[in-house]
Design a protein around this motif. Sequence first.
Motif, PDB file in Angstrom:
ATOM      1  N   GLU A   1       8.429  20.725  43.124  1.00 20.36           N
ATOM      2  CA  GLU A   1       9.443  21.195  42.186  1.00 20.36           C
ATOM      3  C   GLU A   1      10.012  22.579  42.494  1.00 20.36           C
ATOM      4  OE1 GLU A   1       8.059  20.980  38.132  1.00 20.36           O
ATOM      5  OE2 GLU A   1       6.696  19.347  38.629  1.00 20.36           O
ATOM      6  N   ASP A   2       9.227  23.444  43.127  1.00 23.90           N
ATOM      7  CA  ASP A   2       9.581  24.865  43.207  1.00 23.90           C
ATOM      8  C   ASP A   2      10.336  25.192  44.490  1.00 23.90           C
ATOM      9  OD1 ASP A   2       9.750  27.578  42.799  1.00 23.90           O
ATOM     10  OD2 ASP A   2       7.600  27.911  42.576  1.00 23.90           O
ATOM     11  N   VAL A   3      11.421  25.953  44.361  1.00 24.20           N
ATOM     12  CA  VAL A   3      12.185  26.367  45.535  1.00 24.20           C
ATOM     13  C   VAL A   3      11.519  27.533  46.261  1.00 24.20           C
ATOM     14  CG1 VAL A   3      14.375  25.554  44.596  1.00 24.20           C
ATOM     15  CG2 VAL A   3      13.637  27.913  44.155  1.00 24.20           C
ATOM     16  N   HIS A   4      10.464  28.099  45.688  1.00 24.05           N
ATOM     17  CA  HIS A   4       9.711  29.172  46.346  1.00 24.05           C
ATOM     18  C   HIS A   4       8.533  28.578  47.114  1.00 24.05           C
ATOM     19  CE1 HIS A   4      11.637  31.049  42.828  1.00 24.05           C
ATOM     20  NE2 HIS A   4      11.694  32.151  43.559  1.00 24.05           N
ATOM     21  N   SER A   5       8.259  29.091  48.295  1.00 25.25           N
ATOM     22  CA  SER A   5       7.061  28.687  49.022  1.00 25.25           C
ATOM     23  C   SER A   5       5.833  29.222  48.308  1.00 25.25           C
ATOM     24  CB  SER A   5       7.102  29.230  50.462  1.00 25.25           C
ATOM     25  OG  SER A   5       8.134  28.624  51.200  1.00 25.25           O
TER      26      SER A   5
END
Length: 681
Positions: free
Chosen positions: A638-642
């Motif tokens: 879901e998250d666009v951050h690594s």
Amino acid sequence: MKFFKPFIFAATGILALSACSTKGPGKENRRAVFSPENMDTTVSPGENFYQYANGGWIENHPLPDDKSRYGAFDMLAEENREKVRTIIEEASEMEAKDGSVAQQIGDFFATGMDSMAIEKAGLAPLKDQFQLIAQVKDPKSLVKVTAELHKQQIAPFFYLYSSPDKKNSEMVITNFYQGGLGLPDRDYYFDDSERGENLRTAYKKYLTTLFTLKGETKEKAGEIASEVFELEKRMAKASNTRLENRNPQKTYNPTNIEGLAEMAPGFDWNLYFNTVGLSDPGKINVGQPDFMANVAAMAKKVSPEQWHSYLNATVLRRMAPYLPHGFVDASFEMYGKTLSGQPSKEPRWKRVLNTTNGALGEAVGQLYVEKYFPPEAKERMLELVGNLKKSFARRIDQLDWMSDSTKEEAHKKLKAINVKIGYPDKWRDYSDLEVSNDSYAENVLRSNRLDFVYDLNKIGKPVDEDEWHMYPQTVNAYYNPLANEIVFPAAILQPPFFYAYGDDAVNYGAIGMVIGHEMTHGFDDQGRQFDKDGNMNDWWSPSDAEKFDKRAQVLVDRYDKFTVLDTVKADGELTLGENIADLGGLNITYQAYKMSLEGEPEPEKLDGFTDDQRFFLAYARVWAQNIRNEEILRRTKEDVHSLGKWRVNGPLPNMETFVEAFDIEESGEMYLDPEKRASIW
């Protein structure tokens, strides 16, 4: 309370900053900031720099039961929440005049803390919503009921909201965006892995519990749950993927009410807009036309009884956290424990505080700033931002792959970036919000209704350039491409990420990095599609755009190979924008630090480390964290951050300065052959 606002590149854990000066004290006053207790020196920095820098911290800070992730950033968030608690509890204890901010904050929080009253009320606060849903008998009444629920920020099917026009960013227009699902991503409905099956089973169980608590027999509740799931699955199939929604071109489909009727026949759009109170919607951007067309088609094909089930489920899911403990526990079991692996709920005061803060955000923020934010912080942050802008400008000039014409436009955009620090210049007026001591859920609904009207009133008007999309007490930061602005709320401008007794290398590695990161968002794969005025406009030569995409693909390929858990890989395409911002931010900030040393003697070793080593250690320290396996899997989808580990081990090997700083050998995991390194900004 703010409910939905896409297309803001929030840091969500990027860094916490300090209001202190960027200049460290004299050598005689410096003290160690890289304690061996926080490091794992048994690990070579060339094998796993994240573990080397943070291994001790990770071991000494086990996960609390009420957290799915706990890191240095989360520690700051918890400290800040205590400050907001003080503000709210002080307001609760005052004998405040009706309608005053203190009365609103105090009564809102008090009703949330009154668990006995909440239990006694049961579902009574939602009787109007249930009676409304019972009126659905045909497609026309479905449209009217949908609109009435949207006015309460209960969002079946899709979201309606205001936002600047992507191609005329000075004006606010009407927007639609896909929604209506109970699982947080459309792919969960089709994931054929064991985890996917388990999540769907858990979700159906959750729906069954909600309807059982509503009064249905367990057998009937199970039938309703299956019915609702199948409807949502149909909507999920028509939904864009997260990757498709990262494309600002794909989600820009302007039309008007006549065009919307042709795009999505089956909904009476005139009735919908008149019911929500927007008789003249003007220009309308539809984020996902195919989704809207499919949902409109379903209006005629699905029976009223099925819509009753779906709409009741939507209301119960949305309001569950504000209802008796059975609903709260069921919601946590699904979204906290099953999805994120969190063993126990946060204490009630934290949950109620978050809701109160959301409902009266700028009112709380004004009190927060008065109590905790030193006014000189703005000046000091602006100085650092200026240093980073100079560095970025120099890096643009140094690019060997970009043409002079595109560089000229890049300089214009960089120069035009607006900077907001601390808090808004003008505060929102909450005098129209009625907050009573009668019911927690009804206070939430009253806040929702006011916020819906507040948002829609912006449509058809010029953009308010003074508006903020985060509250001052929020521990976060963001870049807004439609305004070409970077924003640093007051709460993030504080220790412990700025070391009062650390040196400049440390402060640039930590406090400076967030600025470079947010600036780079204006030039990542999404942000670069917007010009200096915030309009979606192609200011790149075709050749330069092709070169950019080729260089960005190097990062995609690199992150795709990272194993996050067992056989699950990271998603290099989903996280591309954040990964570009991390690498670009590091390059810009490191160069800014070196520019600050021009004409100065070479810094000496401190704590046994060179200044370059301290810079990279300070950056890595930000991402120290413990995280549950379930949360790893959820964020990867879901998250666009690594994940934190890869925000360290991912970008650093691309930097020759890092390789040299720690004498990374070619055989080490942290070494990349120069021809394999990503180089963009």
